[in-house]
Design an enzyme around this catalytic site. Structure first.
Site, short mmCIF file in Angstrom:
data_model
loop_
_atom_site.label_atom_id
_atom_site.label_comp_id
_atom_site.label_asym_id
_atom_site.label_seq_id
_atom_site.Cartn_x
_atom_site.Cartn_y
_atom_site.Cartn_z
N ASN A 114 0.81 -1.23 0.00
CA ASN A 114 0.00 0.00 0.00
C ASN A 114 0.84 1.27 0.00
OD1 ASN A 114 0.60 -1.06 2.63
ND2 ASN A 114 -0.77 0.44 3.53
N GLY A 187 2.39 -6.16 6.90
CA GLY A 187 1.33 -6.74 6.08
C GLY A 187 0.16 -7.21 6.92
N SER A 188 -0.53 -8.21 6.42
CA SER A 188 -1.75 -8.70 7.08
C SER A 188 -1.41 -9.61 8.25
CB SER A 188 -2.61 -9.47 6.08
OG SER A 188 -1.99 -10.69 5.72
N GLU A 209 4.49 -5.67 11.80
CA GLU A 209 3.66 -4.47 11.69
C GLU A 209 2.42 -4.87 10.92
OE1 GLU A 209 4.27 -1.93 13.35
OE2 GLU A 209 6.38 -2.15 13.85
N CYS A 243 -2.79 1.31 6.80
CA CYS A 243 -3.01 0.45 7.97
C CYS A 243 -3.44 1.23 9.20
CB CYS A 243 -1.75 -0.35 8.28
SG CYS A 243 -0.29 0.65 8.64
N GLU A 339 -10.91 -5.61 8.96
CA GLU A 339 -10.33 -4.32 8.60
C GLU A 339 -10.76 -3.98 7.18
OE1 GLU A 339 -5.97 -2.07 8.40
OE2 GLU A 339 -6.07 -4.24 8.69
#
Length: 462
Positions: A114, A187-188, A209, A243, A339
């Site tokens: 992103n 990331g996820s 993160e 995020c 999310e």
């Protein structure tokens, strides 16, 4: 080069202490900064081709933070790398005690799609500043951006020091088979678990993160126009693919209608349909990264179609979703189960703050939380009762811009942190040293032991 060859070369380069020289680190970071500066046009074009992201937004959210992080490291590397004196306890007198910072070794940084420059290079900058060698695995989704970074860095730096390996799941899986001294992943949560499990095979420390549903509280005493303006910018930057974006709004019921009106006014300069003429400087409203994510977001809007207050326009071909506001949402709605990571903002009206807080506390801990109020008691109540990674009072997102604030999650939103000194510390081991002279040696701790020695020991060590 093959993945195994790059990893072995970096281990070897680190083993010979090349990166422990702080002057060497400074030269490499200066080189990286100059490389990025000289090739801004290339980087702008690549990310424009992937997202339609403008030069303005790319500089604001990608390049400027990178320059800031490099400058902060350059200014402080010498200081951060010095031995740190700490107090010596009475039992060890006379002696001195200190911490010796040393780099961890060979580091793997797995970036996110992103903010592909920001989230790949800033952790790498921290690792280089701390004296490590680094392999960067950027996300393959923004493929032109990944290729641009790889070409610039791999042609300018030796692979045994700093190298980018491109690819998808196959390449990432291959990388994770090898031993690193640190892995940094953005990331996820789902992929974070995979990375964590792979790292455990080698007892490799990991910083994760991740993300989560970050709440934003809006109270009746806030400055409503300013609040709406700041929330809209933070939520719809990068088309909501951030995020730490406000995931949903919790607004006092007494001002719900006024808040919705203020948000709609703040959105007046955002497009409601795909632009036909695109200026690279101003760009288009950022695209959704791919059709998979577009269809996921499209489904969320369709499920809540009767609750769309504003926006909701979509175009499949251009992967365009206009800023969308949902009203009359509850915690049971589908939009509240994951999310969002897109330009959809659910608004939940509430009367009972305690009830809302208890609901949030039953869910995974969010990466961020934002509070808009002038009432310090309300602010303190939320700060004290809700666990989250970091956030703002009367703003959103902007805590990321302060290099003195460590950035990271807690619980399911991640662990470990970076930015500024916190980033240096993340990639550093501090050796604890007690340094004694050969002046004397107390007989108290040596045999033969006796009752009087025990009594003296208890008194001495109280």
């Amino acid at each position: 080069m093959k993945i195994a060859d790059v990893i072995n070369a970096q281990h070897e380069f680190f083993r010979f202490n090349h990166t422990k020289d702080t002057d060497f680190r400074i030269r490499q970071l200066e080189k990286l900064k100059q490389l990025i500066s000289d090739n801004e046009t290339t980087l702008y074009q690549a990310i424009f081709n992937d997202f339609g992201k403008s030069e303005f937004e790319t500089y604001l959210a990608e390049l400027s933070p990178i320059y800031h992080e490099i400058d902060l490291a350059l200014k402080n590397i010498q200081k951060w790398s010095k031995r740190q004196r700490v107090r010596t306890d009475l039992a060890n007198f006379p002696a001195k005690s200190y911490l010796v910072p040393e780099p961890l070794g060979s580091v793997l940084v797995i970036g996110a799609w992103n903010y592909p420059y920001h989230l790949s290079l800033i952790p790498a900058i921290s690792a280089l500043a701390a004296g490590n060698t680094v392999i960067i695995k950027p996300s393959e989704l923004p493929s032109r951006t990944s290729s641009a970074m790889a070409k610039l860095i791999n042609e300018s730096f030796s692979a045994d020091y700093l190298h980018i390996i491109e690819g998808g799941v196959e390449e990432t899986t291959e990388l994770l088979k090898y031993r690193f001294d640190k892995i940094f992943f953005t990331g996820s949560t789902a992929v974070g678990k995979i990375v964590y499990q792979a790292a455990a095979e080698h007892l490799t420390p990991v910083t994760l993160e991740l993300g989560g549903k970050s709440p934003t509280f809006v109270f009746a005493d806030c400055d409503l126009p300013m609040t709406a303006k700041r929330i809209v910018w933070a939520k719809f930057l990068n088309a909501g693919q951030t995020c730490v974006a406000p995931d949903y709004i919790l607004v006092e019921k007494s001002i719900k209608d006024a808040f919705l009106q203020a948000v709609q006014h703040a959105l007046q300069h955002y497009p409601q349909t795909p632009e036909t003429e695109i200026d690279p400087l101003t760009g288009r409203y950022v695209q959704i990264i791919n059709q998979h994510h577009f269809q996921r977001l499209n489904s969320l809007i369709e499920t809540a179609q009767d609750k769309v207050h504003f926006g909701g326009n979509r175009d499949t071909d251009s992967r365009f979703i206009s800023p969308t506001i949902l009203q009359d949402i509850t915690f049971n709605d589908e939009i509240m189960q994951e999310e969002i990571f897109g330009p959809i903002l659910p608004v939940i009206a509430f009367n009972d703050l305690d009830e809302v807080i208890q609901t949030i506390k039953q869910k995974p801990r969010p990466l961020s939380c934002y509070i808009y109020s002038k009432n310090q008691k309300l602010i303190d109540k939320i700060l004290n009762e809700i666990s989250f990674g970091g956030g703002c009072v009367n703003d959103s997102l902007m805590h990321l811009t302060n290099g003195n604030l460590p950035f990271g999650g807690v619980g399911m939103s991640g662990f470990g942190c970076y930015h500024g000194k916190a980033g240096f510390d993340t990639f550093t081991h501090y050796k604890s040293i007690l340094h004694k002279p050969f002046l004397s040696e107390p007989s108290l701790k040596h045999p033969p032991y006796s009752k009087w020695k025990l009594n003296l020991l208890k008194w001495f060590l109280k």
